[in-house]
Enzyme design. Structure first.
Site, PDB file in Angstrom:
ATOM      1  CG  HIS A 185      -1.635  -1.280   1.424  1.00 39.05           C
ATOM      2  ND1 HIS A 185      -2.725  -1.684   0.695  1.00 39.05           N
ATOM      3  CD2 HIS A 185      -1.343  -2.303   2.266  1.00 39.05           C
ATOM      4  CE1 HIS A 185      -3.107  -2.884   1.093  1.00 39.05           C
ATOM      5  NE2 HIS A 185      -2.291  -3.295   2.030  1.00 39.05           N
ATOM      6  CB  SER A 229      12.115  20.815 -16.465  1.00 38.55           C
ATOM      7  OG  SER A 229      11.298  21.930 -16.742  1.00 38.55           O
ATOM      8  CD  GLU A 275       7.459  10.304 -15.758  1.00 36.87           C
ATOM      9  OE1 GLU A 275       7.417  11.068 -16.741  1.00 36.87           O
ATOM     10  OE2 GLU A 275       7.651  10.719 -14.596  1.00 36.87           O
TER      11      GLU A 275
END
Ligand code: ARG
Length: 491
Positions: A156, A275, A288
């Site tokens: 979890h 970025s 990703e």
């Protein structure tokens, strides 16, 4: 004459002019993927026709010479046609004259395209399987370096019990090993020849289906001619094996993204992005994208099954739309697998951060409860004591203080000291993440001794699967050489 213009000698001449739906009907552009496959299928078929006395040797030679010419000119130089099969035949007729049309004796585009798809896909499945083997090599290699590197294990997303980096890695290696097996299974069922089924109802010509199957490197035929022409369950199976593997990859990628976010591991610059506006950022973009590929691949399974669901026997044109997506999924998943392998192999694990995090959130609580249960207390009572202690044990607390907290909790729950059951030293040891890991030496557990066994078994399995992929590739290369030699006899 190229794809755009209608040639004068087009196959089936002017039976259908095309009209407004011509583009819609055509698979010629997508068929580039099976251009080489179709040439091989044509060659094997023509050689078999000559061997069976269905086509004269001289004509076979002319057709085979024309096919070499068509191959050299490339897919882009093909004349117009509804698909690559028609276009190649037209190109052969352009070179040979009407006798060129004998290449399409005793077959249909239905068995032809099914054979081409299987011929191409089997190679793609081997590439995908090989990529999973490379990934497993990277995983095993990295695991070997981190048998003793303690890290937090999560459930979890909360720290649950300490494990090691090697144990976490091998949890993925095991899953990828099953992915390899599924891809190789899909290969086995894909690598069967439908050629000779003709439209779906067989042919009166005395074709030798086993011969064309062997010439093309297939492990036998798809026997029933209707099944051979119509079935695409091998596409569903391939897509599913690819999607299952992509799903494994997505979990691996997600874990690494989370660990990188916590500073437990650092991705190599080659696998990170910056970025365009925030100069301080180092983002795990490659992982990703690996995670994202699962979405495409799962969509492909759904698209494939939806297209196939309820299709009547035998051939229906819907089928033309199914395989291109599976080829795309194969490309995307194979590339994602290679990228994941590179990201894992070059990632830098931060031992100190891992060790500090391994004890967070009283992650050794289960180990302490196990210790009390091993000393004779019912596990439920032990659980209750440790749960009470959990409220008092804080991150970074020294073992002696934490052990005292456990003892206070025992006094509450049991009405007596925990040290009536276990030594103070044993409690302190159980509270230590590294000690806790080492104690969990059940088969397949995280203790270094157990992981060493798993590692050696994983290394052996990786080698065996690499050899299996190579053996399939060798068999295909041998068949291709043999076909080339047969063709050389005619031209
Ligand atoms: N381009 C077609 C396909 O990919 C070839 C088969 C055409 N057969 C037919 N009966 N129209 O499925």
């Amino acid at each position: 004459m190229t794809n755009g213009d209608a040639p004068e000698t087009a196959v089936r001449r002017d039976r259908f002019s095309g009209g407004p739906a011509r583009e819609f009907l055509s698979s010629l552009a997508a068929d580039e993927r099976i251009f080489a496959a179709d040439l091989a299928v044509d060659r094997a078929h023509v050689v078999m026709l000559a061997e069976q006395g269905i086509v004269e040797g001289g004509v076979a030679g002319e057709i085979l010479a024309a096919l070499a010419d068509v191959e050299a000119a490339g897919h882009g130089a093909l004349p117009d046609g509804e698909d690559v099969h028609e276009a190649i035949e037209t190109a052969v007729i352009d070179r040979v004259g009407p006798d060129g049309g004998k290449m399409h004796t005793a077959r249909s585009r239905n068995d032809e395209v099914a054979t081409c798809i299987r011929y191409r896909l089997r190679g793609d499945l081997l590439d995908a399987a090989a990529a999973t083997v490379t990934l497993r090599e990277a995983l095993v290699e990295t695991a070997r370096e981190h048998v003793e590197t303690v890290m937090p294990g999560y459930t979890h997303l909360q720290p649950a019990q300490p494990i090691t980096v090697a144990h976490w890695i091998l949890s993925y290696e095991s899953a990828v090993a099953r992915d390899t097996a599924r891809l190789l299974d899909a290969y086995d069922r894909t690598n069967r020849s439908p050629l000779g089924a003709a439209a779906f109802a067989g042919t009166p010509f005395d074709v030798d289906r086993d011969r064309t199957a062997a010439l093309l490197g297939f492990d036998g035929t798809v026997r029933n001619s209707m099944d051979a022409a119509a079935s695409r369950d091998f596409l569903a199976e391939a897509a599913s094996a690819l999607a299952t593997h992509a799903t494994t990859l997505s979990g691996l990628a997600e874990d690494v993204i989370i660990y990188a976010n916590k500073g437990l591991v650092e991705l190599d610059d080659d696998y990170s992005s910056t970025s365009s506006i925030m100069p301080q950022k180092k983002n795990p973009d490659t992982l990703e994208l690996v995670r994202g590929v699962a979405g495409d691949a799962v969509g492909e399974v759904s698209g494939t099954l939806t297209a196939l669901k309820g299709l009547p026997r035998a051939y229906n044109r819907d089928l033309q739309r199914v395989h291109p997506g599976v080829f795309e999924a194969a490309d995307a998943v194979t590339e994602a697998t290679r990228v994941a392998a590179g990201a894992v192999a070059t990632a830098d694990w931060n031992d100190e951060a891992l060790a500090a995090a391994a004890g967070e959130g009283f992650s050794t609580a289960t180990g302490v409860a196990d210790l009390l249960a091993m000393a004779g207390l019912p596990f439920r009572t032990a659980h209750e004591i440790v749960a009470a202690a959990a409220e008092a044990v804080e991150d970074g607390m020294d073992p002696a203080t934490a052990a005292a907290k456990v003892d206070e909790a025992a006094a509450e729950v049991l009405g007596e000291s925990v040290f009536a059951y276990v030594s103070r030293q044993d409690v302190e040891d159980a509270l230590d993440p590294a000690h806790s890991v080492a104690s969990r030496d059940s088969a397949g557990g995280p203790a270094p001794a157990a992981v060493a066994e798993e590692l050696s078994a994983a290394g052996d399995a990786v080698e065996a699967d690499a050899a299996a992929v190579d053996a399939h590739r060798d068999a295909l290369a041998e068949a291709a050489d043999a076909l080339e030699a047969e063709v050389a006899d005619y031209v």
